[in-house]
Design a protein around this motif. Structure first.
Motif, mmCIF file in Angstrom:
data_model
loop_
_atom_site.group_PDB
_atom_site.id
_atom_site.type_symbol
_atom_site.label_atom_id
_atom_site.label_comp_id
_atom_site.label_asym_id
_atom_site.label_seq_id
_atom_site.Cartn_x
_atom_site.Cartn_y
_atom_site.Cartn_z
ATOM 1 N N PHE A 1 1.927 -18.486 5.247
ATOM 2 C CA PHE A 1 2.462 -19.769 4.902
ATOM 3 C C PHE A 1 1.564 -20.849 5.220
ATOM 4 C CE2 PHE A 1 6.135 -18.195 7.977
ATOM 5 C CZ PHE A 1 6.796 -17.734 6.804
ATOM 6 N N VAL A 2 1.613 -21.926 4.067
ATOM 7 C CA VAL A 2 0.799 -22.675 3.861
ATOM 8 C C VAL A 2 1.785 -24.246 3.680
ATOM 9 C CG1 VAL A 2 -1.077 -24.280 2.773
ATOM 10 C CG2 VAL A 2 -0.963 -21.588 2.662
ATOM 11 N N THR A 3 1.754 -25.089 4.681
ATOM 12 C CA THR A 3 2.416 -26.180 4.684
ATOM 13 C C THR A 3 1.706 -27.315 3.838
ATOM 14 O OG1 THR A 3 1.427 -27.120 6.568
ATOM 15 C CG2 THR A 3 3.298 -25.895 6.779
ATOM 16 N N HIS A 4 2.413 -28.241 3.386
ATOM 17 C CA HIS A 4 2.227 -29.246 2.395
ATOM 18 C C HIS A 4 3.270 -30.500 2.195
ATOM 19 C CE1 HIS A 4 4.746 -27.433 -0.747
ATOM 20 N NE2 HIS A 4 4.329 -26.380 -0.292
ATOM 21 N N ASN A 5 2.922 -31.300 1.337
ATOM 22 C CA ASN A 5 3.749 -32.397 1.194
ATOM 23 C C ASN A 5 5.054 -32.275 0.590
ATOM 24 O OD1 ASN A 5 4.011 -35.534 1.234
ATOM 25 N ND2 ASN A 5 3.881 -35.273 -1.006
ATOM 26 N N ASP A 6 5.326 -31.317 -0.055
ATOM 27 C CA ASP A 6 6.499 -30.974 -0.598
ATOM 28 C C ASP A 6 7.531 -30.376 0.211
ATOM 29 O OD1 ASP A 6 5.396 -32.025 -2.797
ATOM 30 O OD2 ASP A 6 5.605 -30.525 -4.331
ATOM 31 N N VAL A 7 7.081 -29.792 1.329
ATOM 32 C CA VAL A 7 7.797 -29.149 2.419
ATOM 33 C C VAL A 7 8.093 -29.815 3.502
ATOM 34 C CG1 VAL A 7 8.333 -26.875 3.605
ATOM 35 C CG2 VAL A 7 7.598 -26.988 1.290
ATOM 36 N N ASP A 8 9.057 -30.580 3.817
ATOM 37 C CA ASP A 8 9.255 -31.525 5.048
ATOM 38 C C ASP A 8 9.569 -30.726 6.354
ATOM 39 O OD1 ASP A 8 11.879 -31.190 4.928
ATOM 40 O OD2 ASP A 8 12.439 -33.064 4.442
ATOM 41 N N ARG A 9 9.684 -31.343 7.451
ATOM 42 C CA ARG A 9 10.074 -30.416 8.714
ATOM 43 C C ARG A 9 11.377 -29.661 8.743
ATOM 44 N NH1 ARG A 9 6.712 -29.889 13.294
ATOM 45 N NH2 ARG A 9 8.039 -29.993 15.169
ATOM 46 N N ALA A 10 12.343 -30.721 8.107
ATOM 47 C CA ALA A 10 13.704 -29.940 7.948
ATOM 48 C C ALA A 10 13.382 -28.505 7.153
ATOM 49 C CB ALA A 10 14.702 -30.905 7.497
ATOM 50 N N ALA A 11 12.796 -28.753 6.204
ATOM 51 C CA ALA A 11 12.685 -27.373 5.203
ATOM 52 C C ALA A 11 11.831 -26.354 6.104
ATOM 53 C CB ALA A 11 11.769 -27.778 4.144
ATOM 54 N N CYS A 12 10.794 -26.845 6.875
ATOM 55 C CA CYS A 12 10.097 -25.680 7.759
ATOM 56 C C CYS A 12 11.136 -25.134 8.678
ATOM 57 C CB CYS A 12 8.629 -26.417 8.245
ATOM 58 S SG CYS A 12 7.513 -26.780 7.190
ATOM 59 N N GLU A 13 12.028 -26.012 9.308
ATOM 60 C CA GLU A 13 12.823 -25.496 10.492
ATOM 61 C C GLU A 13 13.617 -24.282 9.680
ATOM 62 O OE1 GLU A 13 13.288 -25.998 13.533
ATOM 63 O OE2 GLU A 13 12.596 -28.111 14.081
ATOM 64 N N ILE A 14 14.209 -24.791 8.631
ATOM 65 C CA ILE A 14 15.160 -23.637 7.832
ATOM 66 C C ILE A 14 14.247 -22.287 7.484
ATOM 67 C CG2 ILE A 14 16.246 -23.316 5.403
ATOM 68 C CD1 ILE A 14 16.840 -26.285 5.637
ATOM 69 N N ALA A 15 12.841 -22.547 6.849
ATOM 70 C CA ALA A 15 12.243 -21.584 6.584
ATOM 71 C C ALA A 15 11.866 -20.632 7.934
ATOM 72 C CB ALA A 15 10.767 -21.966 5.930
ATOM 73 N N ALA A 16 11.590 -21.116 9.046
ATOM 74 C CA ALA A 16 11.382 -20.510 10.165
ATOM 75 C C ALA A 16 12.576 -19.686 10.492
ATOM 76 C CB ALA A 16 11.013 -21.458 11.278
ATOM 77 N N ARG A 17 13.642 -19.912 10.522
ATOM 78 C CA ARG A 17 14.999 -19.559 10.686
ATOM 79 C C ARG A 17 15.274 -18.467 9.660
ATOM 80 N NH1 ARG A 17 19.652 -19.743 8.366
ATOM 81 N NH2 ARG A 17 19.372 -21.905 7.563
ATOM 82 N N ILE A 18 15.014 -18.470 8.493
ATOM 83 C CA ILE A 18 15.164 -17.421 7.617
ATOM 84 C C ILE A 18 14.148 -16.427 7.702
ATOM 85 C CG2 ILE A 18 15.185 -16.781 5.123
ATOM 86 C CD1 ILE A 18 16.459 -19.722 4.622
ATOM 87 N N ALA A 19 13.024 -16.750 7.927
ATOM 88 C CA ALA A 19 11.681 -15.683 8.022
ATOM 89 C C ALA A 19 12.086 -14.880 9.354
ATOM 90 C CB ALA A 19 10.540 -16.547 8.208
ATOM 91 N N ALA A 20 12.682 -15.603 10.374
ATOM 92 C CA ALA A 20 12.846 -14.793 11.586
ATOM 93 C C ALA A 20 13.857 -13.835 11.495
ATOM 94 C CB ALA A 20 13.155 -15.762 12.631
ATOM 95 N N GLU A 21 14.970 -14.541 10.574
ATOM 96 C CA GLU A 21 15.963 -13.462 10.583
ATOM 97 C C GLU A 21 15.623 -12.255 9.451
ATOM 98 O OE1 GLU A 21 19.547 -16.989 10.659
ATOM 99 O OE2 GLU A 21 18.992 -16.160 8.718
ATOM 100 N N VAL A 22 15.006 -12.383 8.732
ATOM 101 C CA VAL A 22 14.387 -11.548 7.695
ATOM 102 C C VAL A 22 13.761 -10.474 8.319
ATOM 103 C CG1 VAL A 22 12.934 -10.834 6.042
ATOM 104 C CG2 VAL A 22 14.682 -12.766 5.525
ATOM 105 N N ILE A 23 12.751 -10.921 9.154
ATOM 106 C CA ILE A 23 11.669 -10.145 9.848
ATOM 107 C C ILE A 23 12.432 -9.287 11.046
ATOM 108 C CG2 ILE A 23 9.974 -9.743 11.634
ATOM 109 C CD1 ILE A 23 8.836 -12.417 9.953
ATOM 110 N N ALA A 24 13.537 -9.663 11.809
ATOM 111 C CA ALA A 24 14.247 -9.251 12.741
ATOM 112 C C ALA A 24 15.095 -8.229 12.295
ATOM 113 C CB ALA A 24 15.070 -10.219 13.589
ATOM 114 N N GLY A 25 15.555 -8.541 10.885
ATOM 115 C CA GLY A 25 16.622 -7.524 10.364
ATOM 116 C C GLY A 25 15.823 -6.424 9.580
ATOM 117 N N ASP A 26 14.727 -6.488 9.490
ATOM 118 C CA ASP A 26 13.906 -5.681 8.516
ATOM 119 C C ASP A 26 13.045 -4.705 9.440
ATOM 120 O OD1 ASP A 26 13.017 -5.148 5.788
ATOM 121 O OD2 ASP A 26 11.041 -5.201 6.792
ATOM 122 N N CYS A 27 12.616 -5.161 10.613
ATOM 123 C CA CYS A 27 11.722 -4.355 11.319
ATOM 124 C C CYS A 27 12.396 -3.708 12.487
ATOM 125 C CB CYS A 27 10.527 -5.198 11.745
ATOM 126 S SG CYS A 27 9.611 -6.139 10.641
#
Length: 354
Positions: free
Chosen positions: A328-354
Motif C-alpha cells: 500500500f502507498v498512501t498519498h494526497n488522493d486517498v484521505d483518512r476516511a478512504a484509508c479506514e475503508i480500505a483497511a476494513r475491506i483488506a482485512a475482510e478479504v484477507i480473513a475470508g481468503d486465508c
C-alpha cells in the motif's frame, strides 16, 4: 470516495503507488497560465524559475528539470562514471531492479550490490564492496543510495549514517549520488530539511510526481558546471521538452505547497499497517513503516494475485513489492476516511481468503 465493484477508476481507492496522484486544482490553474518558451534554448521562464527554486531549496548551485526520475538517475550515473566502472548500491535499489538495466545499457557499468538492514546501507557495508581497480578487477566509480527506500518499505536513512558515508567516500575520491525520489518524505519523517539531509551528495535526484502530486517531472541538482554538462546527457536521452513550462508550473506548486502535508500520508500508512498487523494471517515489520509505504506478506501464501483481485472487486487497488508481498502507498488522493475503508475491506478479504 466510493468503493463499489465497478471499474470507474476515479471511484476506486487507489493505494498502488503515489505516482497515481492527480494534479491539484492549484496546479491546474498554474499550468493553464504558465509562461513558456523553448527550454532547450534555456528560454522557458517557468522552467528556469523551477530550476532556480529547486537549487535554492537544496542549497545547490544548479538544477535541471527532467521528465522522469529514472532519467535523472541515469544522467547522474553516466556523468559520474566511466565505461567499465562499478556502481555500488543496495540490493533492492530502484536503479538495480526498476530502471531497465540502463546502468549497463547506457553507461557501460555494472552494479555491485550490498545488503542493507531494512534497506539502509552503512559505510561499513559499502566499504566492503569497493574496488580500486587493478589488472584483474574493475574500479568503483560511484556509490548510489536511495532515501526513502522504496522496496524496503519506505524506510528512512538518518543523517548520521550519511555523515559517515560522505566522509569515507570523500577520502577515497568516490562520488555519491542520491536517488531521492521520496526525499521529502524522509525529510518529513526525520524533521531535517532536505538541504541538510542531502548536503554531502555529489548529486541528488528527486521526484515532483509522487507524493508532491505534480503530473510529470523530476529534478536533478548539483554544481553549476555539473548541471551544464548534464543538459547534454539529457538531450542524448531525448529529454529536451521545449515548452515545458506548462509542466514546470505544476512542479513549482508541488515544491512550494505539497511537502507540508506529507505527514498526513505517513499517519495514514501507519493506520493501514497497524490494522493489517492485527490480523493473524499477516506478517509485517512495523518498524519499516516510517513514511507512506506499507509492505506485508500473508502466512503460507506465495501468490498475492488472487488477494489483490478480490480487493479490486471491492474497490481497493493495491500493488506488490514482490510476488509474495502486498504494498500500500498512501498519498494526497486517498484521505483518512478512504484509508479506514480500505483497511476494513483488506482485512475482510484477507480473513475470508486465508
Amino acid at each position: 470516495m466510493g468503493h463499489g465493484s465497478g471499474m470507474d477508476w476515479t471511484q476506486m481507492i487507489d493505494l498502488r503507488s503515489d505516482t497515481v496522484t492527480r494534479p491539484t486544482d492549484a496546479m491546474r490553474v498554474a499550468m493553464a497560465a504558465a509562461e513558456v518558451g523553448d527550454d532547450v534554448y534555456g528560454e522557458d521562464p517557468t522552467v528556469n524559475r523551477l530550476e532556480a527554486r529547486a537549487a535554492e531549496i537544496f542549497g545547490r548551485e544548479g538544477a535541471m528539470f527532467v521528465p522522469t526520475g529514472t532519467m535523472g538517475n541515469q544522467i547522474a550515473i553516466h556523468m559520474h562514471t566511466r565505461q567499465g566502472d562499478e556502481v555500488v548500491c543496495e540490493s533492492r535499489a530502484h536503479i538495480f531492479d526498476w530502471e531497465m538495466a540502463m546502468v549497463a545499457a547506457f553507461s557501460g557499468c555494472q552494479i555491485r550490490t550490498a545488503v542493507g538492514e531494512r534497506g539502509i546501507l552503512t559505510w561499513e557495508r559499502i566499504k566492503a564492496k569497493l574496488l580500486n581497480g587493478s589488472d584483474f578487477r574493475p574500479n568503483t566509480g560511484l556509490i548510489a543510495l536511495e532515501n526513502t527506500h522504496n522496496m524496503a518499505g519506505g524506510t528512512v536513512t538518518p543523517l548520521e549514517v550519511y555523515d559517515e558515508i560522505w566522509a569515507g567516500a570523500r577520502e577515497l575520491g568516490i562520488p555519491v549520488h542520491l536517488d531521492g525520489a521520496r526525499i521529502f518524505n524522509a525529510s518529513t519523517a526525520l524533521g531535517v530539511p532536505v538541504a541538510e539531509l542531502t548536503a554531502g551528495f555529489s548529486s541528488v535526484m528527486f521526484c515532483l510526481s509522487k507524493g508532491l502530486c505534480a503530473p510529470v517531472g523530476s529534478m536533478l541538482v548539483g554544481s553549476r558546471k555539473w548541471i551544464e554538462r548534464a543538459r547534454g546527457v539529457r538531450k542524448m536521452l531525448g529529454g529536451g521538452m521545449r515548452q515545458a513550462g506548462v509542466l514546470a508550473a505544476a512542479g513549482l506548486v508541488a515544491l512550494e505547497e505539497m511537502p507540508n502535508r506529507l505527514a498526513e500520508d505517513h499517519a495514514n500508512a501507519r493506520l493501514l499497517a497497524e490494522r493489517m498487523a492485527e490480523l493473524k494471517q499477516v506478517e509485517i515489520d512495523l518498524a519499516t513503516v516510517q513514511t507512506n509505504i506499507v509492505i506485508f506478506k500473508l502466512r503460507g501464501k506465495s501468490d498475492m494475485a488472487p488477494v489483490l483481485a478480490a480487493m479490486k472487486k471491492r474497490g481497493v487497488l493495491a500493488g506488490t513489492a514482490a510476488d509474495d508481498q502486498i504494498r500500500f502507498v498512501t498519498h494526497n488522493d486517498v484521505d483518512r476516511a478512504a484509508c479506514e475503508i480500505a483497511a476494513r475491506i483488506a482485512a475482510e478479504v484477507i480473513a475470508g481468503d486465508c
